[in-house]
Scaffold this motif. Sequence first.
Motif: not given
Lengths: 612, 75
Positions: A411-435
């Motif tokens: 996200c934004k060029g930084l690699e995702v930490s070790a949580y695969n959010c294929k079906f975890i919408p809130g955690m996917a949002l947490a990654f998406g809006v991480s500043p």
Amino acid sequence: MHGWTGQMLRVDLTTRTWRRETFTEEWALTWIGGRGFAVKILYDELRPGIDPLGPDNKLVVAVGPISGISAPNTGKTVVAAKSPITGGYGDGNLGTRVTEKLRKAGFDALVVEGRAESPTLLYIDDTTVEFLPADEIWGKGTYETNDWIYARYGKGAGVLNIGQAGENLVRYAVIRSMEGRAGGRPGMGAVMGSKLLKAIVVKGSQPIPQAFPAEMKTLGRDDMRTVHALDQKAAWSKQGTTGVLPWCNEVAALPVNNFRQTHHPEAWRVDGERLAAATVAVYGCPNCTMQCGLAMLDTERRESELDYENMGLLGPNLGLFDITQVATLNYMCDDYGIDTISGGGVLGFYADAVERGAAPGDIRFGDFEGFRRVLTAIAQRDGEIGNTLAEGTLRAARTFGHNSEEYAMQCKGLEVSAYNCKFIPGMALAFGVSPIGAHHKESWIISYEIQQTPRESYGRDKAQKVVDLQRIRGGMFEAIVSCRFPWVEIGWGLEHYPEYFNTITGRDWELEDFWPSADRIYALIKLFWLREYPDTDRKADYPPHAWFDPTNADTEGPIAGKILEYARYDELLQHYYDIRGYDHRGIPTRETLERLGLAAEARVAEEYAPLS
Amino acid sequence: MRITVKLIGGLAHRFGAGEREQEVPPGTTAGDLLAALGISDPRTVITTRNGWGIAPEEEVAEGDRILVSPPFSGG
């Protein structure tokens, strides 16, 4: 002023000059410390568009008001700069003796400017700053560099250093300290390398200014004993963060083979129980009461300190389930000074791209020797592949083409930490809006989401929880600069942190008094990004496409056939913006900025892009 | 009916590691299982059934796989 030294140190590597600068108590109370100080300094002083690996970038090392005092887990320091991998604001924290020593040398922050003419070691103590030659350790790994420094300055010195990856401007190089500690995922090590700054050594001996030092000493001592006892009772540090791996495997959140799969029957071979059984030494940050640095021997019989992130991303994410092999890749990352999260993400992406025919090479998931070779090539920027992958997943995907960006897990060029959010919408949002790009440290909602909400929901409650956690974790903890582990891992109450803050500063804050500063920090980080990317829109807050791709859905297991939905994610994102007071692009509105006391900063931003 | 229970993280060191198959009577809830393990407050742990969250008052079913974790915040 109590709680802060009221001074920061500004060092210019180009002119080899330094000076002390003062700040007011009002400024300190507005920005608290750590990340707050860093983003304010960088926003005010960096011209948008500068090369993050050029002399115009600045490295900020900042502590907080409770950093370095004798209280539970207060040994952390924030390192920040314009990020070489995202082009936006970047920071990270790490445990280091620099925390205490910088404060005792009389400073709450260090700002490093310019570029040295030759490899340099920056030495700081109570009275002076020295620019010393570092040619002897340039080209060395972080372990040898650390030993070299300890031999000259003693093990009690505060040390920050980089390995070959930082020297070679690998865009996800980290800063290292105390053998096993690392911080600054978005390329803070590369920023040091670009300045030819191999290491920073800090010694200090002055007392840290506190309103009630005797009371703080008693309170801190008692609480450190209590937290340690809580940890012993909970047995948390027996496995440290690796205890979460079997849970991620069970709930289909483990990254396997570049996040293609979410669980694997062999995952138990690299879990916390296996690490606990193999542990030969335990390390921790200064003032730690629940040490989580569990070290085991790798394939070369070297001590390698593992945690969940590096276990997940250098293990199952690469198709590796031999724990000693994971330990070896982890040791290599640590010695080169490569972020283990991004390192594992980049290697996994490369194997995926090769398997899909998008990238040249013969590497396959599970190819331990192949990953060793590629990792070395990255650290040395050796050859076309080493150079391409040293740029990070997103840039590598754009080089490889063939739609490989769709499975670049970032996200934004930084690699995702070790949580695969294929079906975890809130955690996917947490990654998406991480500043700072995809990072778990800002808002780790996943356990709450799985346990206490309908997993399939995209409701406003999840957006609210992301905001709540951001205020606590990315806001308060990153500004007071203290480890968050006592809080969630073993239940040490948040009310203790205003108690420490008040005892040191003489204020009378409640927990809620931190939230305006936390929101201010997040809003200013957004403005930093806006100036760099004036055409930004809400797509910048989207997680990787692979989590929305129906062809990527699991074919068996707990979430078989399920995948995130773009339209519903967008609704969740809008909830987040509404709660935050951000516009449709994800930018704080003028009204929000004024409410947070950022009217002047807003006027600066408007020179580059309109505000709503 | 038979179910599988697994404790992880610090709980494995406190209450015993490994998976255990056990026979439970119909009507057994997740909270009952936790209480039998010595975990009196369900809020102090994270409990899942077959990869999905389960509330303390929910009944378990034949063949369920129950995972009990300490709370954690991520590395």
